[in-house]
Design a protein around this motif. Structure first.
Motif, PDB file in Angstrom:
ATOM      1  N   ASP A  21       0.828  -1.200   0.000  1.00  0.00           N
ATOM      2  CA  ASP A  21       0.000   0.000   0.000  1.00  0.00           C
ATOM      3  C   ASP A  21       0.865   1.254   0.000  1.00  0.00           C
ATOM      4  OD1 ASP A  21       0.849   0.503   2.596  1.00  0.00           O
ATOM      5  OD2 ASP A  21      -1.039  -0.094   3.537  1.00  0.00           O
ATOM      6  N   LYS A  22       0.208   2.397   0.105  1.00  0.00           N
ATOM      7  CA  LYS A  22       0.885   3.687  -0.001  1.00  0.00           C
ATOM      8  C   LYS A  22       1.991   3.848   1.037  1.00  0.00           C
ATOM      9  CE  LYS A  22      -0.274   8.612  -0.338  1.00  0.00           C
ATOM     10  NZ  LYS A  22      -1.399   9.591  -0.364  1.00  0.00           N
ATOM     11  N   MET A  49       4.118   3.205 -12.874  1.00  0.00           N
ATOM     12  CA  MET A  49       3.804   2.953 -11.469  1.00  0.00           C
ATOM     13  C   MET A  49       4.436   1.668 -10.955  1.00  0.00           C
ATOM     14  SD  MET A  49       2.021   5.562 -10.438  1.00  0.00           S
ATOM     15  CE  MET A  49       1.140   5.078  -8.966  1.00  0.00           C
ATOM     16  N   ILE A  85      -3.774   1.446  -9.262  1.00  0.00           N
ATOM     17  CA  ILE A  85      -3.150   2.320  -8.262  1.00  0.00           C
ATOM     18  C   ILE A  85      -3.266   3.743  -8.802  1.00  0.00           C
ATOM     19  CG2 ILE A  85      -1.055   2.904  -6.988  1.00  0.00           C
ATOM     20  CD1 ILE A  85      -0.112   0.036  -7.371  1.00  0.00           C
ATOM     21  N   ASP A 129      -2.106   9.199  -6.672  1.00  0.00           N
ATOM     22  CA  ASP A 129      -1.705   9.516  -5.298  1.00  0.00           C
ATOM     23  C   ASP A 129      -1.328   8.268  -4.513  1.00  0.00           C
ATOM     24  OD1 ASP A 129      -4.108   8.276  -4.870  1.00  0.00           O
ATOM     25  OD2 ASP A 129      -5.047   9.947  -3.787  1.00  0.00           O
ATOM     26  N   SER A 130      -1.183   7.128  -5.243  1.00  0.00           N
ATOM     27  CA  SER A 130      -0.766   5.840  -4.670  1.00  0.00           C
ATOM     28  C   SER A 130      -1.830   5.169  -3.813  1.00  0.00           C
ATOM     29  CB  SER A 130       0.537   5.987  -3.860  1.00  0.00           C
ATOM     30  OG  SER A 130       1.608   6.343  -4.711  1.00  0.00           O
ATOM     31  N   THR A 131      -3.060   5.679  -3.830  1.00  0.00           N
ATOM     32  CA  THR A 131      -4.163   4.937  -3.225  1.00  0.00           C
ATOM     33  C   THR A 131      -4.717   3.977  -4.270  1.00  0.00           C
ATOM     34  OG1 THR A 131      -5.777   6.640  -3.856  1.00  0.00           O
ATOM     35  CG2 THR A 131      -4.723   6.831  -1.667  1.00  0.00           C
TER      36      THR A 131
END
Length: 902
Positions: A377-378, A744, A756, A759-761
């Motif tokens: 995850d982020k 990414m 993804i 904003d990497s969410t």
């Protein structure tokens, strides 16, 4: 002396002639030396080697031998056929091995030597030849407690064995051993078919595993697809609630006598160390319950249970058609780290499908848990929400006696990252290895460019295929799904045929498509475990699109012959539903997972009308049915469906097209499908293509297409002269685009354009796979348009090759190669030092039409000579911005002025 010299000269001449023309790479039913074929008229293919340009076969001779006896000779046949040449001798016998050889004559007056022998083995052609009985373990189990059963039998051989073949299948999955040795290299056998209608068996040559006197055979069974939960409805036991085994070994002794060792009531059963096994959730293995030596003779099984003999039908048994699953690449950890949440995680560097093999030393009862994930995850923590209900774990309980090795047997995982819990001691890279599993198809295509991101995209396309071509073409390999979605398969099938030889893979799956059709309707997943039998446009069309694509890629007419009834039944199922030739009813997925911006206020990305899409695919499937009927000489069907197609297109134009040619859905997908499938009158097509380009430009050269529009998007742009727009789309790096996931860090194709987010969410975890090959269908355009390798329909399977590169000015180099049944085709173009160089390889026994991007014939040289002075190349003329030439086999290097800056 002179006579001796003359003989030596003649011998040298003959040897030289043979050396200049040879035959190799012999295949039977597209396989090298197959065992257990179910074909009564197997087909032979071979490749011809010659360094002389423009070499083609003019005649061949095949001979088939049983032992030393020739049972069929074709004689010298005047023909250029070297692919899918059918056996025409006396009936072949079950459980028999044959050898075959071929020699050829060419157009230069040369004759090859006989090829080295290849062999094929015929399986059990008649149900009555199965002497084995279905057996199951006799211990009690409950739906909550289903350990993997062990089954074993000891037997004695008192004669010398000449040959022995084991035939094995199961309800569930099996792993078999003979005298302590694993039988074969396949995994997840007998594979997945519509079990109640078609159950494959595998055949193995076990001659070398048998021994004089005492022998033992042991088999372990797992739930697999047979009774694991499949789908998202907690539905298990879809094919039955009991695992069972059917096995027999047909033995021939050197004195000519025969014997069969088979499953029957004398076998024994026990509980294995696999306490739990489910496809989605994984396995629990307790090594304390492992029965050492149970696959060898002399093992004490006095305390074992007996078996139950079942009165199960054998009528659904079929020989294996496709290449089964095997272990493939292995990966060592590239990083072992602790996440911010304090978890120990291994990164294998590649999103793959398979499992982890580990080595460990610990105490009895130590419990190790491996959890699998595709991404972090982020914050850099282990992320499994997108697995939905799938636990995707491997649990190992140690026996505690020295170094132990663990891996799963009857499940697999989609992962790049593995979280390790309970491991005694330090996590060291040498103790962990990731093993990729997929169907053992030959890798056939390569594609590289001067653009690193495009090369990574190609890598991702290939690994998306490897991970999801696991006996059936699955949508994704990680969550609680892993099903044979038809829409994904048809969208990707042409790309798939470049990367790997998927001829048999799809031939097998298509028979399950037919088996699971209901009144012609095609379920959305094959095998059909969801019970949904309604046609969905673009999904059901797998029944027509996939067979036709296999015919184009491999020249495999038999697929069309065998799927014709299925293709026709599908078109007819739509025809019954349509009103006034308009398919405007039913439920459809539409352009699945298309891009729709939240700030869209002008409607330009409005959802493509699902019935407009349905009408386009109705027309396309009808067209493919017409093509197939014409090929199979079904002239009445050609006439009938040609009339139907005309009505379908007229209905489309009445319903969805304004008089000026504007579509009611002004989306990229609407225009792409209408243009790809020739739905519009000729005079309206160019302006429709212009509207498509305007739509793309309004999104700053981003695509908005989903699963159904994306495969054809760049093809349509190229078809109507917009190569530059196609290249802008391909090279777009921001969302939505093919390169956004690459930027990414993706190592496979994502299900969503923004799996993804920037904003990497993450996207919605309810549907967010990071290994989902559908959008990888751009590969087809990359191979066929960028590199320019294609096949003409008058010479399918690359008998008549087209080389027509479409040059992009952001590239200085593009190279692709493809292993066809005739040999390797390659096309490489590069721009350097003010020159454009196109290097081509054309295999023997094919011809090629090559379109060279150049203004004039005089500007081109071939291997340093003026094109007009090269006798091996026929200049045909000009076509748009290309000079057209025709060639036969050979290596060619064309050079002209640099045209990338045009």
């Amino acid at each position: 002396m002179k006579r001796t010299l003359l003989l030596c000269t003649l011998s040298l001449s003959l040897l030289t002639g043979y050396a200049q023309l040879s035959v190799n790479h012999l295949l039977t039913e597209n396989l090298k030396n197959p065992i257990g074929l179910g074909e009564t008229q197997p087909r032979f293919s071979w490749q011809i080697q010659s360094k002389i340009r423009n070499t083609r076969q003019t005649a061949y001779e095949i001979k088939v031998l049983e032992g030393k006896q020739v049972i069929w000779s074709s004689g010298k046949v005047q023909s250029d056929s070297s692919v899918h040449v059918a056996y025409k001798g006396s009936p072949l016998r079950s459980d028999t091995r044959y050898e075959w050889q071929v020699k050829v004559w060419d157009n230069h007056g040369k004759t090859s030597a006989w090829s080295a022998p290849a062999y094929f083995h015929i399986g059990l052609l008649d149900t009555l030849e199965w002497k084995a009985e279905w057996i199951q373990a006799a211990f009690n189990e409950t739906p909550e407690n289903r350990p993997a059963p062990l089954l074993r039998k000891e037997f004695t051989l008192n004669k010398k064995v000449k040959s022995a073949t084991a035939y094995i299948t199961s309800h569930g999955l099996y792993e078999a051993y003979l005298n302590g040795q694993r039988i074969g290299e396949y995994w997840l056998t007998p594979g997945w078919t519509s079990y109640n209608k078609r159950l494959q068996y595998q055949a193995y040559d076990v001659t070398g595993l048998l021994q004089n006197n005492k022998n033992a055979i042991g088999v372990m069974l797992g739930n697999g697809w047979y009774r694991s939960i499949l789908g998202w409805r907690n539905n298990g036991d879809l094919y039955g609630n009991k695992l069972a085994l059917l096995l027999q070994i047909n033995i021939t002794y050197t004195d000519g006598s025969k014997e069969i060792v088979a499953t029957d009531g004398t076998w024994k059963s026990a509980i294995s160390e696999i306490l739990y096994s489910q496809i989605y959730n994984g396995e629990i293995i307790d090594a304390r319950n492992k029965k050492e030596g149970w696959t060898k003779s002399g093992y004490n099984d006095a305390a074992w249970y007996g078996v139950n003999v079942l009165k199960e039908s054998k009528s659904v048994l079929i020989a294996t058609v496709n290449e089964p699953v095997k272990k493939q690449e292995t990966f060592k950890p590239i990083k072992i780290f602790t996440t911010p949440a304090g978890e120990q995680v291994i990164d294998f560097g590649q999103n793959l499908v398979g499992w982890v093999k580990l080595k460990v030393k610990g105490k009895p009862g130590d419990r190790i848990v491996l959890s699998h994930a595709e991404v972090l995850d982020k914050k850099g923590n282990f992320y499994i929400e997108n697995l939905r209900a799938a636990k995707a774990q491997a649990v190992y309980i140690l026996k505690g006696e020295g170094e132990e090795t663990f891996h799963p047997y009857f499940t697999w995982y989609g992962f790049r990252y593995v979280k390790v819990e309970g491991y005694p001691g330090e996590l060291r890279p040498e103790n962990f290895e990731a093993v990729a599993l997929y169907s053992d198809m030959e890798t056939t295509g390569t594609f590289t460019t001067s653009h690193p991101l495009i090369n990574q995209l190609q890598h991702n396309i290939q690994w998306g295929q490897r991970g999801n071509f696991l006996d059936v073409p699955t949508d994704c390999p990680q969550r609680d799904e892993r099903l044979g979605w038809t829409g994904d398969a048809q969208a990707f099938s042409r790309t798939a045929a470049f990367n790997m030889n998927v001829n048999n893979f799809f031939a097998k799956w298509l028979k399950d498509v037919e088996a699971d059709q209901i009144d012609g309707r095609v379920p959305q997943v094959i095998p059909n475990v969801l019970g949904n039998n309604a046609n969905s446009a673009g999904w059901g069309d797998a029944a027509t699109i996939v067979p036709w694509n296999m015919y184009l890629a491999y020249g495999d007419k038999r697929i069309l012959e065998r799927q014709y009834n299925s293709m026709k039944a599908y078109v007819e199922s739509i025809r019954r539903t349509a009103k006034d030739d308009l398919w405007n009813s039913g439920w459809h997925y539409g352009d699945w997972l298309f891009y729709r911006p939240f700030d869209d206020n002008d409607g330009k990305s409005a959802v493509t009308d699902k019935y407009l899409i349905a009408q386009c695919f109705y027309a396309h499937s009808t067209q493919l049915l017409i093509n197939t009927a014409r090929l199979l000489n079904k002239q009445e069907d050609v006439a009938e469906y040609s009339q139907l197609l005309d009505r379908i297109k007229k209905a489309f134009n009445r319903e969805y097209v304004t008089p000026s040619g504007r579509l009611v859905s002004s989306t990229q997908t609407a225009y792409v499908l209408a243009l790809q499938f020739d739905m519009l009158p000729q005079e309206l097509r160019q302006q429709a293509a212009k509207r498509l380009v305007q739509n793309i430009e309004s999104y700053n050269n981003h695509l908005t297409t989903g699963f159904l529009g994306t495969p054809y998007l760049c093809h349509v742009l190229t078809k109507f002269g917009y190569d530059s727009v196609a290249y802008k789309l391909l090279l777009q790096e921001t969302y939505p685009s093919w390169l956004y996931p690459v930027k990414m860090g993706a190592t496979t194709i994502w299900e969503r354009w923004d799996g993804i987010k920037p904003d990497s969410t993450f996207q919605n975890p309810g549907m967010n796979s990071f290994n989902h090959y559908a959008y990888g269908a751009i590969g087809d355009w990359m191979y066929r348009k960028m590199a320019g390798i294609d096949t003409y329909e008058d010479g399918v399977g690359y008998k008549h090759i087209q080389i027509k590169p479409h040059v992009g000015d952001k590239f200085t180099y593009v190279s692709a190669s493809l292993k066809t049944y005739y040999g390797t085709v390659s096309s490489t173009w590069k721009s350097e030092n003010g020159k454009f160089i196109l290097t081509i390889e054309i295999p023997v026994n094919t011809k090629a039409t090559i379109l060279i991007p150049a203004a004039e014939v005089a500007a081109i040289t071939e291997s340093g000579k003026s094109l007009n002075d090269v006798s091996d190349v026929e200049v045909v003329g000009k076509e748009d911005n290309y000079v057209v030439v025709k060639t036969g086999s050979g290596l060619y290097s064309f050079e002209t002025n640099d045209i990338t800056g045009k």
